[in-house]
Enzyme design. Structure first.
Site, mmCIF file in Angstrom:
data_model
loop_
_atom_site.group_PDB
_atom_site.id
_atom_site.type_symbol
_atom_site.label_atom_id
_atom_site.label_comp_id
_atom_site.label_asym_id
_atom_site.label_seq_id
_atom_site.Cartn_x
_atom_site.Cartn_y
_atom_site.Cartn_z
ATOM 1 N N GLU A 102 0.691 -1.030 0.183
ATOM 2 C CA GLU A 102 0.158 0.050 0.285
ATOM 3 C C GLU A 102 1.340 1.415 -0.599
ATOM 4 O OE1 GLU A 102 -3.595 1.841 2.824
ATOM 5 O OE2 GLU A 102 -1.068 0.666 3.845
ATOM 6 N N LYS B 117 -10.259 2.202 -2.149
ATOM 7 C CA LYS B 117 -9.796 1.733 -0.704
ATOM 8 C C LYS B 117 -11.816 2.686 -0.729
ATOM 9 C CE LYS B 117 -8.464 1.985 3.476
ATOM 10 N NZ LYS B 117 -7.319 2.322 4.442
ATOM 11 N N CYS C 174 -5.492 -2.299 3.448
ATOM 12 C CA CYS C 174 -5.175 -1.857 4.954
ATOM 13 C C CYS C 174 -6.132 -2.738 5.646
ATOM 14 C CB CYS C 174 -5.148 0.009 5.052
ATOM 15 S SG CYS C 174 -4.402 0.193 6.972
#
Length: 534
Positions: free
Chosen positions: A288, A353, A408
């Site tokens: 990430e 995301k 994440c």
């Protein structure tokens, strides 16, 4: 045991509060990286006794006393389990160190409101017999479910994770999921309380004996479920995960862009344990937030990536991206993304995301004006913070089966990581845990992502900046991994998925039925005791 139980029940004042916080803090030892399962008993058994001692001269005061005990227990649990969050405030210490106490103690104080509610709800169903174990199971599980969903949700270190670390015990997640494990963990941890407070010999033996039997059955089921041989792998797929182990302060500095890119390219091309380099991989995966710049607006960097990739090889990498600004806007919207790049340096697709980290990646709009007025911002260096994607979508990568992408901490949310539509064949998680250094945080993060593989029956491919990077099969077996703090590459085949587990098909029904049984059992026993100030 009886003497100890009575001392806890009769404790008052600061001694009672200290007992509650200590019991909660001990419970954190059941979480990764410690995984000390008896800590569940040492934490939840005193919780039962403390709730026994919450009786007051009125219904309202009894529930208030139970809620206070629950808050103190929760505060101890979350401080002991989440203290490592303070490390993020020291990455840019000149700007955020002053706020460290708010992260270390403020967040636990807020999260402790959930067990406070759970203890009060449990106490409302309390009766002086074994049914109060079911009351605690119901109340505390409901509070854990609420914690995982309200205010964007934060199911980190859910109590069920205590049973979700051991390879045999975690297999039960394929039947009941994380929240089903929560039911089992609370019941197993609280049942020994009856050794000290059971009304007769049968009650003192039955509940703890049942809890022990359930634990043995879980282990037996897990040993039976796990195949003796490795799973077959997807043909013509060879993964290379790159773990650069970059400190977070280096990633923040745009002046390091060339050095960071060189490091990524050098590591990705290095010879692996089999002596082969990047040319042997079909897919190279970077973690990430890989760059302190916008990759899709940097042709030179895309050209460097193209030079790294052999014909037919694709790079999958975390990267911030920005939409073109709308008329009247100075800048476009920023997204925390995963991008797929081919051997010509062309970006073929992205996943944006969905579940952003409050205060880390964005500031809630109702607090934005106040925070900016005092000169603060979110942790990431993005003007205005990231925007969330509207819905989860399958990531298409040439040469790979359909991918459920997560960035994440999206991987910690049970039941929320798969997109709508056809079932994908693997879970991809790219993350950057450099914020938290060598603390329990990255271990906890990996354990929760690993449990998603068991729940969903899908392999997990995880690339982390500082670790833990790993390939995990659908049974939770770690095929290969890179340790926290290591620098290097991990070459691995991709395990095949298995049939959707029972939990995927019927898990919500089982959880709902179980909680209803606990509720009805507790309510029935409580109704017979309404005349007694228990």
């Amino acid at each position: 045991m009886k003497t100890l139980a009575h001392r806890v029940i009769l404790a008052s004042g600061w001694r009672r509060g200290l007992m509650a916080m200590a019991a909660g803090a001990i419970g954190a030892l059941a979480m990764p990286p410690f995984g000390f399962l008896p800590a569940l008993v040492l934490s939840l058994t005193p919780a039962v006794w403390l709730l026994d001692g919450s009786a007051r001269d009125s219904w309202g005061r009894t529930l208030k006393a139970a809620a206070i005990v629950g808050w103190l227990w929760g505060f101890g649990y979350f401080v002991a389990g989440l203290w490592w969050l303070g490390a993020a405030f020291l990455v840019e210490a000149d700007q955020f160190a002053w706020a460290l106490p708010f992260g270390v103690f403020g967040l636990p104080a807020l999260l402790a409101l959930f067990p406070a509610f759970g203890f009060a709800l449990s106490r409302s169903l309390w009766a002086p017999d074994a049914s109060r174990i079911l009351a605690l199971v119901f109340g505390l599980t409901i509070s854990e479910i609420l914690r995982g969903h309200l205010f964007t949700g934060f199911p980190w270190n859910n109590l069920g994770l205590a049973l979700g670390q051991n390879l045999w015990l975690m297999q039960s997640a394929s039947l009941v999921g994380l929240y089903g494990l929560t039911v089992l963990a609370i019941g197993i941890g609280a049942a020994p309380a009856l050794f000290g407070t059971g009304r007769n010999g049968r009650e003192r033996r039955t509940a703890p004996g049942t809890a022990a039997a359930v634990l043995v059955l879980m282990a037996g089921f897990g040993a039976w479920r796990i195949p003796s041989a490795p799973l077959p792998h997807v043909e013509n797929v060879r993964l290379r995960l790159m773990q650069p182990n970059l400190p977070q302060d280096a990633k923040f500095n745009p002046g390091n862009r060339e050095a960071i890119m060189r490091r990524y390219l050098t590591l990705s091309a290095a010879a692996g344990s089999d002596g082969k380099g990047a040319e042997a991989a079909t897919h190279i995966i970077w973690p990430e937030s890989a760059f302190p710049f916008l990759l899709h607006r940097n042709p030179a960097s895309l050209a460097q990536i193209a030079a790294l990739l052999a014909p037919g090889t694709h790079l999958i990498t975390g990267a911030a991206r920005m939409d073109d600004p709308l008329p009247g806007e100075a800048v476009g919207k920023f997204f925390n993304a995963i991008q797929v790049i081919d051997d010509k340096g062309t970006i073929l697709g992205s996943y944006d995301k969905v579940h952003l980290v409050p205060f880390g990646e964005y500031v809630p709009k109702f607090l934005d004006a106040l925070i900016r007025a005092v000169g603060l911002r979110q942790f990431v260096h993005i003007p205005g913070g990231f925007e969330p994607s509207e819905k989860r979508a399958t990531l298409t990568v040439p040469g790979l089966p359909p991918v459920a992408a997560t960035i994440c901490y999206e991987a910690i949310f049970p039941g929320e990581i798969l997109p709508d539509g056809p079932r994908p064949d693997l879970i991809l998680n790219v993350t950057n845990d450099a914020w938290f250094g060598n603390t329990p945080g990255p271990y906890q993060h990996f354990s929760q992502a690993r449990l998603r593989a068991v729940e969903e029956g899908l392999p997990l491919v995880r690339a982390a900046n500082t670790g833990i990077s790993a390939v995990v099969d659908p049974y939770g077996r770690v095929v290969k991994s890179l340790a926290l703090g290591a620098e290097g590459v991990l070459d691995s085949d991709l395990p095949m998925p298995i049939r959707a587990p029972f939990h995927v098909r019927y898990g919500m029904f089982v959880l709902t039925a179980t909680l209803l049984i606990c509720l009805m059992a507790g309510a029935a026993r409580r109704s017979r005791q309404m005349s007694l100030p228990i």
